[in-house]
Design an enzyme around this catalytic site. Structure first.
Site, PDB file in Angstrom:
ATOM      1  CB  SER A 227      -0.944  -0.045   1.207  1.00 23.70           C
ATOM      2  OG  SER A 227      -1.953   0.924   1.117  1.00 23.70           O
ATOM      3  CG  HIS A 431      -5.590  -2.499  -0.235  1.00 24.34           C
ATOM      4  ND1 HIS A 431      -4.638  -2.279  -1.197  1.00 24.34           N
ATOM      5  CD2 HIS A 431      -5.153  -1.816   0.872  1.00 24.34           C
ATOM      6  CE1 HIS A 431      -3.679  -1.492  -0.730  1.00 24.34           C
ATOM      7  NE2 HIS A 431      -3.969  -1.204   0.530  1.00 24.34           N
TER       8      HIS A 431
END
Length: 457
Positions: A227, A431
């Site tokens: 990320s 994610h």
């Protein structure tokens, strides 16, 4: 997460959630003794503030009394929810070391090292010199990101068992790196005056240099970013050209760089970034999303009290990380013990600014006057990604709200050193699955090891 998460459970709408975010700023910060509002108030205003503060203390005590018996019961069911990451590593049977790094601007970062595989592997290969790898977590989290799943499914353990010297980074301001050589994070607003820029400019280079000096190596075998851990590395490599020569390969998982097409509830908060910054400046010291915050405890209690609470906790995470097909119910309580990890309000504001700015990767926006002083221009400059020369691999999922294909395509076009963009072979991969997917080793972690140079000398 904190009060906003709890309010979302009640409000049941994105708009209610957004409003509750700003209530968080007021109610969580006004109770702090160093709040500017508190020090400036007198008379009736002081009485109101004292009433709110005393009420919050009573609520905190009540929550802690309610939560403590449940913690005592659940410590055996979910023991890692109540451990630090070094304790978790040792609990899994791996050697662990704690190291501290001082950045050029005085922040003290805590790194966690797994110098070899499990105790059995360590004994068998104790004379082998292993190449170091560095793993950096995302926004408002800690290195627990790399340890969440089972030992044969989590990247940190897999790398250690495959012969690498594993180093786990922690960004400034989180629960492990909440220290400074001269500033007190509890009282000094200046401590929290940082954004993505400082994490990229100072934290990443200092951490990598420390690892190389400690291991007496010239290069990392690999840098893994998850990320924002991808974005901060790119910032570091752009501002410190020598950093490109200190890493054999950079592997970015779910890269958060350009976020123009971000697809979760944060996109609804981004337009209110100036209000968010104003409230933080007026009411707070600049710290947000502490792990031990009152309303984080409330959320944790809610997720733990019933199956319904677990479902609510799960859906809160899905609002952030995207819907996961492989998420297990007990993950909600486990993750609430470590997430969020804390950070600065400016880190969140920088995130919102980049959402609002469209396809771009910009420095922090201080406003026209301050931008002119800092950058020589009224608008924050863009990071020049062509300056990144280290070989890069990007790994992405089809259903990742933080790294949708539009933003990934923008990044691919600008990275001249990109070797490949690798799609995770699972249509619903999101994610959060980079953290908790039960198929993480099969889909991501084992394949990416093949991208790294040989582990032993």
């Amino acid at each position: 997460m904190e009060i906003a998460d709890f309010a979302y459970c009640i409000a049941g709408s994105k708009r209610g959630y957004i409003l509750s975010i700003y209530l968080t700023v007021f109610y969580s910060q006004i109770a702090q003794p160093h709040s500017p509002l508190r020090s400036a108030s007198h008379g009736n205003e002081e009485k109101v503030i004292n009433f709110v503060t005393n009420s919050f203390k009573q609520i905190t005590d009540l929550i802690q009394r309610t939560l403590q018996p449940r913690i005592e019961r659940n410590v055996f069911q979910q023991p890692e929810s109540f451990m630090t990451t070094p304790e978790i590593i040792a609990f899994r049977g791996y050697p662990v070391e704690i190291h501290h790094v001082v950045t050029d601007d005085g922040y003290i970062l805590e790194l966690h090292r797994i110098p070899s595989g499990s105790w059995e592997t360590c004994f068998k290969n104790r004379t082998i010199r292993r190449k170091p790898v560095f793993l950096q977590h995302g926004m408002m989290t800690t290195d627990h990101t790399w340890l969440f799943s089972s030992s044969n499914n989590s990247l940190a353990y897999i790398l250690a068992d495959n012969g690498y010297d594993v180093w786990l980074g922690n960004s400034r301001g989180n629960v492990y790196s909440r220290k400074h050589v001269s500033l007190n994070p509890d009282t000094d607003r200046e401590y929290w005056n940082y954004s993505w820029d400082e994490m990229g400019k100072y934290d990443i280079p200092a951490s990598i240099d420390y690892v190389l000096n400690t291991t007496e190596e010239n290069k990392l075998a690999a840098y893994f970013g998850y990320s924002l851990g991808v974005g901060t590395f790119l910032m570091g490599a752009i501002q410190h050209s020598e950093l490109n020569d200190k890493v054999e390969v950079m592997i970015g998982l779910g890269p958060t760089v350009n976020v123009a097409h971000l697809n979760n509830f944060f996109r609804y908060m981004a337009p209110f970034v100036k209000i968010y910054q104003f409230l933080q400046e007026l009411l707070g010291i600049g710290e947000v999303h502490r792990t031990d915050g009152l309303f984080h405890l409330l959320t944790r209690l809610l997720c733990e009290t019933s199956h319904f609470g677990v479902e609510i906790g799960k859906n809160i995470l899905f609002q952030i990380f995207g819907y996961s097909e492989t998420y297990e119910k007990n993950f909600a309580f486990r993750s609430s013990g470590h997430y969020p990890g804390g950070g600065s309000a400016n880190t969140m504001a920088h995130f919102f600014q980049n959402i609002n700015s469209g396809d771009s990767f910009l420095h922090f926006d201080y406003g026209s006057a301050e931008n002119l002083k800092r950058y020589g221009t009224t608008y924050p400059p863009e990071y020049n990604l062509t300056k990144v020369t280290v070989p890069v691999y990007l790994v992405y999922g089809d259903n990742d709200p933080f790294a949708p294909i539009e933003d990934l395509s923008w990044l691919i076009e600008r990275l001249g050193s990109l070797k490949a963009a690798i799609r995770v072979d699972s249509p619903g991969f999101t994610h959060g699955d980079f953290i908790w997917s039960t198929r993480l080793a099969e889909l991501v972690n084992l394949p990416v090891i093949d991208l790294i140079p040989s582990n032993f000398h």
